[in-house]
Write a protein that holds these residues in place. Structure first.
Motif, short mmCIF file in Angstrom:
data_model
loop_
_atom_site.label_atom_id
_atom_site.label_comp_id
_atom_site.label_asym_id
_atom_site.label_seq_id
_atom_site.Cartn_x
_atom_site.Cartn_y
_atom_site.Cartn_z
N PHE A 61 2.85 -25.77 53.20
CA PHE A 61 1.60 -25.72 53.93
C PHE A 61 1.89 -25.82 55.42
N GLU A 62 0.98 -25.28 56.22
CA GLU A 62 1.21 -25.26 57.66
C GLU A 62 -0.11 -25.45 58.40
N GLU A 63 -0.01 -26.09 59.56
CA GLU A 63 -1.19 -26.35 60.37
C GLU A 63 -0.80 -26.34 61.84
N PHE A 64 -1.58 -25.64 62.67
CA PHE A 64 -1.38 -25.67 64.11
C PHE A 64 -2.17 -26.83 64.69
N ALA A 65 -1.49 -27.72 65.39
CA ALA A 65 -2.16 -28.87 65.99
C ALA A 65 -2.87 -28.45 67.28
N SER A 66 -3.92 -29.15 67.60
CA SER A 66 -4.63 -28.89 68.86
C SER A 66 -3.66 -29.05 70.03
N GLY A 145 9.25 -28.65 68.48
CA GLY A 145 7.81 -28.39 68.51
C GLY A 145 7.11 -28.44 67.17
N SER A 146 7.82 -28.82 66.13
CA SER A 146 7.18 -28.93 64.82
C SER A 146 7.71 -30.15 64.09
N GLU A 147 6.95 -30.61 63.13
CA GLU A 147 7.41 -31.71 62.29
C GLU A 147 7.07 -31.40 60.84
N TRP A 148 7.92 -31.86 59.95
CA TRP A 148 7.76 -31.63 58.52
C TRP A 148 7.53 -32.96 57.82
N THR A 149 6.61 -32.95 56.89
CA THR A 149 6.35 -34.14 56.11
C THR A 149 6.01 -33.75 54.68
N GLU A 150 6.21 -34.65 53.76
CA GLU A 150 5.88 -34.40 52.36
C GLU A 150 4.50 -34.96 52.07
N ILE A 171 3.64 -29.16 60.60
CA ILE A 171 2.65 -29.25 61.67
C ILE A 171 3.30 -28.71 62.95
N ILE A 172 2.71 -27.66 63.50
CA ILE A 172 3.24 -27.01 64.70
C ILE A 172 2.50 -27.56 65.92
N ARG A 173 3.25 -28.14 66.84
CA ARG A 173 2.66 -28.80 68.00
C ARG A 173 2.96 -28.10 69.33
#
Length: 263
Positions: A61-66, A145-150, A171-173
């Motif tokens: 799963f992936e999400e672009f952070a504000s 610029g990104s972090e991975w979590t379970e 999560i892409i920051r």
């Protein structure tokens, strides 16, 4: 599966592509001050979780952070293209006919349309006729610029029960935004297209174990192991076993019966 590594780019990394369909992109034409038309839409959306590939097995799963594009919009000279093809250059920030703005929703596009170019006239007509309805971005993830979590995912089943499984969330920051595109096919359903999205993300992550787990489900990913160094302090089988143990401990905590099944 064939991948192409772009040379002369940050980290030599592959450009990543993400698309938005019509209901999210909101592609539209509006009147320009000079009597012509301008193109508008949303190229990337913030705070919305999307599945890249199959998150259960070989995807995530992936999400672009504000704020993910705040730095790059101040530093880079982005272009607008059609279908990510550099031949079909529509506008450019430094030329003054492309304005990219970061809002709470994501990356907003406001582009001039130079109708002396035949393909721009075609673009305008295709948008008018709703043949082109999506938008996409081409980018690199900035270093760190990104972090991975379970995460634990609950998914309703047809029988009314809820299935629980673990998946990776990226999560892409912070991104280096290269271009935005008006696209003909805003949603990719085939596996090959999904693999093209998964590959650069896994290479950017550089986690041998994460690639190895996914390669067990998609053999095409196994070639990536040649490009990522295996940690010398932990054999692959041991790391895989520890991952399974960690997942099962999570299940046992959530569902106590799993820890001591009835005999």
């Amino acid at each position: 599966m064939r991948t192409e590594r772009r040379t002369g780019q940050p980290g030599g990394e592959l450009i990543e592509l993400r698309t938005l369909a019509m209901d999210q992109a909101g592609v539209q034409l509006r009147a320009a001050d000079d009597g012509g038309s301008r193109f508008g839409g949303l190229a990337a959306v913030y705070g919305v979780r999307a599945a890249i590939g199959n998150p259960r097995t070989w995807g995530f799963f992936e999400e672009f952070a504000s704020g993910a594009a705040a730095r790059t919009l101040a530093e880079f000279d982005q272009r607008m293209l059609i279908d990510h093809d550099t031949y079909y250059l529509v506008s450019r920030v430094s030329a003054g006919d492309l304005v990219l703005t970061e809002t709470d929703r994501g990356i907003e596009v406001d582009s001039g349309l130079d109708e002396e170019l035949s393909y721009v006239r075609d673009l305008r007509r295709n948008v008018e006729k709703r043949r082109i309805t999506g938008m996409s971005i081409g980018f690199w993830v900035a270093p760190g610029g990104s972090e991975w979590t379970e995460i634990e995912v609950e998914e309703p089943r047809a029988d009314g029960k809820v299935e629980v499984y673990t998946a990776d969330l990226r999560i892409i920051r912070d991104i280096d935004l290269i271009e935005v595109s008006a696209v003909t096919f805003p949603a990719y359903a085939d596996t090959e297209a999904a693999l093209r999205q998964v590959v650069p993300a896994l290479l950017s992550r550089g986690d041998y174990d994460a690639i190895e787990r996914r390669a067990a489900h998609r053999e095409e990913l196994r070639e990536l192991l040649k490009q990522v160094e295996r940690p010398a302090d932990q054999p692959a089988q041991r790391r895989h076993t520890e991952h399974v143990d960690r997942v099962m401990r999570g299940y046992a905590k959530r569902y106590p019966r799993l820890a001591h099944p009835a005999r």
